[in-house]
Design an enzyme around this catalytic site. Structure first.
Site, short mmCIF file in Angstrom:
data_model
loop_
_atom_site.label_atom_id
_atom_site.label_comp_id
_atom_site.label_asym_id
_atom_site.label_seq_id
_atom_site.Cartn_x
_atom_site.Cartn_y
_atom_site.Cartn_z
CG HIS A 61 -12.98 -45.32 91.86
ND1 HIS A 61 -12.88 -44.23 90.78
CD2 HIS A 61 -13.40 -44.64 93.05
CE1 HIS A 61 -13.24 -43.30 91.52
NE2 HIS A 61 -13.29 -43.22 92.83
CG ASP A 89 -12.73 -45.23 88.11
OD1 ASP A 89 -13.74 -45.49 87.96
OD2 ASP A 89 -11.80 -44.24 88.53
CB SER A 134 -12.61 -40.66 94.14
OG SER A 134 -14.06 -40.79 93.61
#
Length: 697
Positions: free
Chosen positions: A672, A640, A555
């Site tokens: 994610h 995601d 991320s």
């Protein structure tokens, strides 16, 4: 490691959670693993996925028994099984009272303590069931069309609420019924997808009904016709809804916005619904950030909740607000407390509120004294407390650390001393050797002190040199605390003979709001310098192989890795970026929650008069691809929608076009995160194969 045994339940009369319609439960299969006998004391991915995952702790009304769930994963079947357990607060052996394959969820004590309510889909849809505290006498209570996703008894047991998805929008087949095989969507606003799912034309609504001894009366949709969700998507649960002690008022969390307005705002509010008049008021009107998770005081006169001040800022300080319901007077009890407050629970007498707060990379238990407004820290250790509720003279709390998955503890209300209540994973942990976890303070380039965790391999030998990994945290504002992860697990990394360097760089909570906020609009600035400070300081140690350093992260951590790939000046020999941001411009117009990029970037890339935003876009990793020269593994999930999959694909393609050694690990059915057992094990294997290839030659 021995294979985990698959138990077959021959009859619902033998085990708990029986129901009258035994034909439904007949031959139900469950997965209850025996403790594996390990061949080594070093953790492997398969062992990591063998741990039982504890959750949902609930104390019985009489304070004598704790209810909780444990989830186990069957790697061969690639699925999970969840059962309900009870244990006395005095300790002893835990009892599995719901040993079925139904994957029960949401288990709570009925207010009178005579039944346990839970949800099960054994009848075809997810419904409310009840059973006796010993697991016997299971009976289906609700028969709601299409099922429910949550429920709560009122404290006086006269009412019950449940959560149900209500269809209010038209699909393509509603609009064009003569085209039943058409496969398309027709959109006219953003927020058509969120986190990992496309909008399904339904909204979470709260229904309230009379309740009497296992029977539910006619339910009322308290949000009838409203195109809003409560609990809020994608992660909200029943913690966002609360009953008043007399059952006459319902407090719920909702962000009453749609489409573009929803994507631009974090302004959720606490609404109060009067059960008798069926009237709703916005109790936090004018409070512009997240307001959520209300809890009534035991006497029903006060309401506490978590509140952020600024609209559009998801990482604003999480304040502890309390209001007098009769007058509406509201007070911030954490005004001078430079930390977050979450997981609020009143003491039985209403004189205190217990909560969790992060401080210097650990999560601790705190108590607010309502009489004078003072806040006291109760615990201090190398751990993360995740929840806390009063339990007689003690506190019942769930705790993890970098070296242990979640277990339940009893904590002294005065001294903070703890004693373990559960031991779900003791059999495995006793066979493993964990690496040493060390706390270091380092001076940053601007003269600040930064806490960095260093995790050493099991059987660490200081006379040897070890390849070393810089861990880059995501969020971007999520503390590198004592968390236990089933993917980014520091002990798992250390078990592969790596030293892990995990800095709490600028932009992380637990070190004051100024430290936390510095990162916004400065993605390529001070926090990157902090990361390099951490690895440079550790590279001075004689046991760190400065010629074999890697950088990994997901991320925002994935962005950090990609940014470092263009700026590391030869420090690193391998990179791994999972679901990272590669192209800021493309990210801005493809992510779903626009408030995030607006706050963190400062605005849109086309706003040429916005100096802060224009500076942010200079940090986009794709602008420095000409400097990439180090092997990189890109990991990306198809589902995601926060960091859309094209980000990872573009980074991988660019690396290949630049003749940089690269691999792409792509998961079509992950978001994610990586949530499926076999995908999770694959992730670990590819992760370490890549690092070993470039850092252990």
């Amino acid at each position: 490691m021995n294979k985990i045994t698959l138990f077959v339940i021959a009859s619902a009369l033998v085990f708990g959670c029986q129901q009258k319609e035994t034909t439904i439960m007949k031959q139900a299969k469950n997965y209850v693993p025996e403790t594996p006998q390990l061949q080594s004391d070093i953790m492997t991915p398969e062992i990591l996925w063998s741990f039982g995952r504890l959750g949902g702790a609930q104390l019985s009304p009489d304070g004598s028994t704790v209810l909780y769930t444990v989830t186990y994963y069957n790697i061969e079947e690639d699925k999970s099984y969840r059962d309900i357990y009870t244990i006395s607060v005095n300790g002893g052996e835990a009892k599995n009272i719901c040993n079925t394959a139904a994957k029960e969820s949401g288990a709570v004590w009925r207010p009178d303590g005579k039944k346990i309510g839970y949800m099960s889909a054994v009848s075809g849809t997810n419904q409310l069931w009840e059973m006796n505290p010993d697991g016997s006498g299971a009976k289906q209570v609700s028969k709601v069309d299409d099922g429910i996703s949550g429920f709560k008894y009122s404290p006086d047991q006269s009412k019950i609420l449940y959560i149900k998805a209500v269809k209010l929008d038209e699909s393509i087949h509603d609009l064009f019924p003569d085209l039943p095989k058409a496969n398309a969507r027709l959109e006219n606003d953003i927020m058509y997808r969120h986190w990992d799912t496309w909008h399904d034309y339904t909204y979470n609504h709260i229904f309230v009904a009379d309740y009497d001894k296992g029977k539910i009366g006619k339910a009322v949709d308290i949000m009838e016709g409203e195109r809003f969700d409560s609990p809020m998507n994608p992660f909200g649960g029943t913690e966002q809804i609360a009953w008043s002690p007399d059952g006459k008022t319902l407090a719920y969390t909702c962000k009453k916005k749609v489409g573009k307005a929803y994507s631009l705002s974090t302004n959720s509010d606490i609404y109060l619904y009067d059960v008798e008049s069926k009237k709703t008021i916005n109790f936090t009107s004018g409070m512009m950030g997240y307001d959520q998770n209300p809890v009534f005081s035991p006497n029903g006169r006060l309401l506490a909740w978590e509140s952020m001040e600024r609209d559009g800022y998801e990482s604003d300080k999480n304040r502890l607000f309390v209001a007098e319901l009769e007058t509406g007077e509201k007070k911030d009890y954490t005004e001078t407390f430079d930390q977050n407050a979450q997981g609020l629970n009143w003491s039985e007498d209403g004189n205190s509120i217990y909560f969790i707060s992060d401080i210097h990379a650990t999560d601790e238990i705190y108590r607010l004294d309502m009489a004078d407004g003072s806040i006291a820290r109760l615990t201090d250790g190398v751990h993360n407390y995740q929840s806390v509720v009063p339990a007689g003279e003690k506190l019942l709390a769930q705790k993890v650390s970098m070296s242990q998955p979640a277990e339940l503890y009893l904590v002294d209300r005065i001294t903070g001393e703890e004693e373990a209540l559960t031991s779900v994973n003791k059999g495995i942990l006793d066979q493993l050797t964990m690496g040493k976890v060390e706390k270091r303070w380092m001076e940053t380039t601007d003269g600040k002190q930064m806490l960095t965790w260093v995790i050493y391999p099991p059987h660490f030998d200081p006379s040897k040199k070890y390849p070393t990994l810089l861990y880059n945290q995501g969020g971007p504002q999520g503390t590198v605390s004592q968390f236990w992860s089933y993917r980014w697990n520091f002990q798992m990394m250390a078990a592969n003979d790596y030293i892990i360097v995990a800095p709490n760089r600028r932009g992380l909570p637990g070190f004051g709001q100024e430290w936390n906020e510095q990162i916004s609009k400065d993605y390529g600035g001070q926090n990157i310098k902090d990361l390099l400070t951490a690895i440079d300081e550790m590279a001075k140690e004689p046991y760190v192989d400065e010629n074999n350093l890697g950088a990994v992260g997901a991320s925002y951590g994935g962005f950090s890795v990609m940014y470092l790939a263009g700026h590391h000046e030869g420090r690193f020999n391998a990179f791994i970026a999972h679901d990272g941001i590669f192209n800021f411009e493309h990210m801005y117009t493809t992510t779903e929650e626009m408030w995030f990029v607006n706050w963190d970037y400062g605005g849109a890339y086309w706003d040429k008069n916005n100096a802060a935003a224009q500076r942010s876009y200079t940090f986009s990793p794709h602008k420095y691809i000409q400097n990439w020269d180090t092997p990189i593994l890109i990991v990306q999930g198809e589902k995601d929608y926060r960091v859309p999959p094209e980000q990872g694909l573009a980074a991988f393609n660019a690396a290949i076009l630049r003749d940089v050694p690269a691999e792409l690990l792509y998961f079509p059915d992950e978001n994610h995160w990586v949530l499926h057992p076999q995908n999770g094990i694959l992730w670990q294997r590819v992760f370490f194969n890549w690092l070993d290839k470039w850092l252990k030659q």
